[in-house]
Design a protein around this motif. Structure first.
Motif, mmCIF file in Angstrom:
data_model
loop_
_atom_site.group_PDB
_atom_site.id
_atom_site.type_symbol
_atom_site.label_atom_id
_atom_site.label_comp_id
_atom_site.label_asym_id
_atom_site.label_seq_id
_atom_site.Cartn_x
_atom_site.Cartn_y
_atom_site.Cartn_z
ATOM 1 N N HIS A 71 0.821 -0.986 -0.113
ATOM 2 C CA HIS A 71 0.056 0.080 0.081
ATOM 3 C C HIS A 71 0.918 1.201 0.003
ATOM 4 C CE1 HIS A 71 -3.606 2.192 0.331
ATOM 5 N NE2 HIS A 71 -4.279 1.441 1.276
ATOM 6 N N HIS A 72 0.105 2.415 -0.538
ATOM 7 C CA HIS A 72 0.895 3.513 -0.280
ATOM 8 C C HIS A 72 -0.132 4.613 0.179
ATOM 9 C CE1 HIS A 72 4.348 2.415 -2.480
ATOM 10 N NE2 HIS A 72 3.349 1.628 -3.520
ATOM 11 N N GLN A 75 -1.452 8.238 -0.476
ATOM 12 C CA GLN A 75 -2.053 8.485 -1.906
ATOM 13 C C GLN A 75 -3.545 8.535 -1.934
ATOM 14 O OE1 GLN A 75 -0.693 5.742 -4.847
ATOM 15 N NE2 GLN A 75 1.268 6.035 -4.486
ATOM 16 N N TRP A 100 3.153 15.306 -4.254
ATOM 17 C CA TRP A 100 3.483 14.701 -3.117
ATOM 18 C C TRP A 100 4.654 15.273 -2.298
ATOM 19 C CZ3 TRP A 100 3.674 9.062 -5.883
ATOM 20 C CH2 TRP A 100 2.376 8.661 -6.045
ATOM 21 N N ASN A 112 -3.143 8.192 6.238
ATOM 22 C CA ASN A 112 -2.994 6.838 6.823
ATOM 23 C C ASN A 112 -4.187 6.140 7.652
ATOM 24 O OD1 ASN A 112 0.161 5.758 7.029
ATOM 25 N ND2 ASN A 112 -0.408 7.594 5.847
ATOM 26 N N ASP A 129 2.663 -0.622 4.743
ATOM 27 C CA ASP A 129 2.509 0.494 4.068
ATOM 28 C C ASP A 129 3.800 0.770 3.410
ATOM 29 O OD1 ASP A 129 1.319 2.564 3.023
ATOM 30 O OD2 ASP A 129 2.379 3.742 4.312
ATOM 31 N N SER A 298 -4.478 -2.110 -9.243
ATOM 32 C CA SER A 298 -3.532 -1.315 -9.556
ATOM 33 C C SER A 298 -2.971 -1.590 -10.903
ATOM 34 C CB SER A 298 -2.316 -1.310 -8.687
ATOM 35 O OG SER A 298 -1.254 -0.290 -9.097
ATOM 36 N N ASP A 324 -2.197 -1.645 -3.110
ATOM 37 C CA ASP A 324 -1.460 -0.708 -3.639
ATOM 38 C C ASP A 324 -1.788 0.548 -3.382
ATOM 39 O OD1 ASP A 324 0.974 0.122 -4.911
ATOM 40 O OD2 ASP A 324 0.185 -0.156 -7.011
ATOM 41 N N GLY A 325 -1.461 1.816 -3.953
ATOM 42 C CA GLY A 325 -1.652 2.927 -3.425
ATOM 43 C C GLY A 325 -3.058 3.605 -4.003
ATOM 44 N N SER A 326 -3.697 4.153 -3.059
ATOM 45 C CA SER A 326 -5.142 4.768 -3.547
ATOM 46 C C SER A 326 -5.172 5.795 -4.564
ATOM 47 C CB SER A 326 -5.887 5.059 -2.089
ATOM 48 O OG SER A 326 -6.002 3.957 -1.458
ATOM 49 N N ASP A 330 -8.685 2.787 -7.411
ATOM 50 C CA ASP A 330 -8.418 3.792 -6.568
ATOM 51 C C ASP A 330 -9.247 3.605 -5.019
ATOM 52 O OD1 ASP A 330 -6.608 5.765 -7.975
ATOM 53 O OD2 ASP A 330 -8.647 6.332 -9.028
#
Length: 477
Positions: A71-72, A75, A100, A112, A129, A298, A324-326, A330
């Motif tokens: 995860h990120h 994001q 960012w 988070n 994360d 993703s 993964d990153g949102s 998303d």
């Protein structure tokens, strides 16, 4: 000492080695661990009288809390951001790095918590994360504080970027760090936060970002540091064709050869994506027990490709799931990620050329063998698969002595209507992805009757949206 009784569950999918499923069974939990799994018909009167809380699960399916391996979370602030909605990986990153760069410690904490809340409501109880950008005083401690507040089991990976555009890397120079500082900060985090005890709520891992953002020296030194402390290693690898081309151009090798040369294979290593892992890499990962965080949503969102999931599993490669990153999903709904992994594996199989039988005729449409990804396979990936990838034998299954991490879903909802009556476990993965009715982490009820118990969601979302707007406007979006 706290105790919890979950009684008379319609079904408990234990995810033990035999994938046992129990009907009308009960669970008794004490001090964060499962103490008893009681079969149907057990006398529960004494336990009911002793328990601090009793949950009637007659209309519920109980599964182990799911495990998110990549995860990120920051994001969440840049979901659906204009300008990169149709981009592939490299152009997507180039569009988002400057935004960012405006992150603050408060933005990290709040985003988070939003990401963790979404995971908990989906039935995920353990998450890693990968925070790899640290502007404006941001530290990994900000993510750790968020996890402790919201009550999720957490693997915090200290990401890093050290090679900026002026040195041939992808990120702007202003968001990279000095390698000496990266190693020093990583050492501090491990010594301060990493917990080696069974049932640990917090682990720390070492996570240089990717071949196109860090040097080979940092990769080598990070591996040495991690192994000196006995912690795990994580990075991105072989995500798309541009990723492959960069590694060939700059290092004259494939991604698999790159990590093999740098010592980044073994049972203490997991890589995100690996969509474009070649034949040598697949066998290397199987031989060494190197793990993969599979992020199907993703990979589809960024048009990276389809991981050959069943092939890797048949080889024996450890595979878990990651949202993964949102900003590339998303979303952060791990049950939906498991569903997507199942569906995408079936699509990937359908795109393969048909097998030819001994009689020379095509077997297309007749094969329901090892190429098939079943709902129960997908649930295994989300629980036991993720636990293995994160190096945890104490989570991902329901058995005495294991962590009391549970996802409890209603079976009498609109989404499950007509499905759960036949097969509640199959329906959980095949029907529309539900939120939990209860989520239990370390024996604590953090979602009760569909509501998060640890934070005020209304206040959290309002503040998160204000910060998302502030971050984007700071870059003129």
């Amino acid at each position: 000492m706290t105790t919890l009784l979950i009684q008379n569950a319609r079904c408990i999918a234990t995810q033990d080695d035999a994938r046992t499923e129990l009907k009308d069974a009960s669970l008794y939990i004490r001090d964060g661990f499962i103490e008893q799994v009681l079969p149907a018909g057990s006398d529960l009167a004494t336990l009911r009288a002793q328990a601090d809380e009793v949950i009637d699960a007659r209309r519920h399916l109980v599964v182990p809390g799911m495990v998110n391996t990549h995860h990120h979370m920051v994001q969440c602030l840049t979901r659906a951001i204009p300008g990169v909605q149709n981009a592939e990986l490299f152009s997507w990153l180039k569009g988002l790095y400057p935004i960012w760069a405006g992150l603050t410690p408060e933005m990290v904490k709040v985003s988070n918590q939003v990401a963790m809340a979404e995971l908990l409501l989906s039935g995920c109880t353990t998450s890693s994360d990968h925070l790899y950008i640290y502007p404006n005083g941001v530290r990994l401690d900000d993510s750790i504080e968020a996890a402790q507040t919201i009550g999720i089991r957490f693997t915090a990976t200290r990401g890093s970027m050290s090679v900026g555009e002026s040195q041939g890397g992808l990120p702007p120079d202003r968001v990279v760090e000095k390698e000496e500082f990266i190693l020093q900060e990583t050492r501090r985090l491990i010594e301060t936060w990493h917990d080696t005890r069974p049932g640990a709520m917090l682990n720390v891992a070492v996570a240089p970002c990717s071949p196109f953002t860090v040097s080979q020296d940092l990769m080598r030194e990070s591996a040495k540091l991690a192994r000196a402390y006995g912690v795990r290693l994580h990075t991105h690898l072989a995500e798309n064709d541009h990723d492959i081309a960069y590694t060939r151009e700059h290092f004259n090798c494939t991604p698999a050869e790159y990590v093999e040369e740098l010592g980044w294979v073994g049972e203490d290593v997991w890589h995100a994506h690996c969509v474009k892992l070649d034949e040598h890499g697949s066998y290397l990962f199987a031989k060494t027990g190197t793990g993969i965080a599979h992020c199907p949503c993703s990979n589809m969102r960024l048009a990276s490709g389809i991981l050959p999931l069943r092939k890797l599993l048949n080889l024996g490669v450890p595979v878990g799931l990651g949202v993964d990153g949102s900003a590339s999903n998303d979303a952060g709904h791990l049950l939906n990620e498991a569903r997507q992994a199942m569906l995408l594996a079936r699509v990937g199989k359908a795109l393969e050329p048909p097998a030819i039988g001994p009689d020379g005729r095509s077997t297309y449409g007749c094969d329901t063998g090892p190429g098939e990804m079943t709902p129960r396979d997908a649930l295994w990936l989300a629980t036991r698969g993720g636990a293995r990838v994160l190096g945890r034998s104490d989570i991902g299954q329901i058995a005495p002595g294991k962590c009391a991490d549970l996802a409890v879903y209603r079976t009498d909802t609109l989404a499950m209507a007509g499905g759960a009556v036949h097969d509640p476990v199959g329906a959980l993965l095949l029907c529309a992805s539900e939120n939990t009715d209860y989520t239990v982490v370390n024996g604590n009820v953090v979602v009760r009757e569909g509501q998060l118990t640890t934070v005020d969601m209304g206040v959290l979302i309002e503040r998160h949206n204000a910060l998302a707007w502030q971050l984007a406007r700071g870059h003129g979006v």
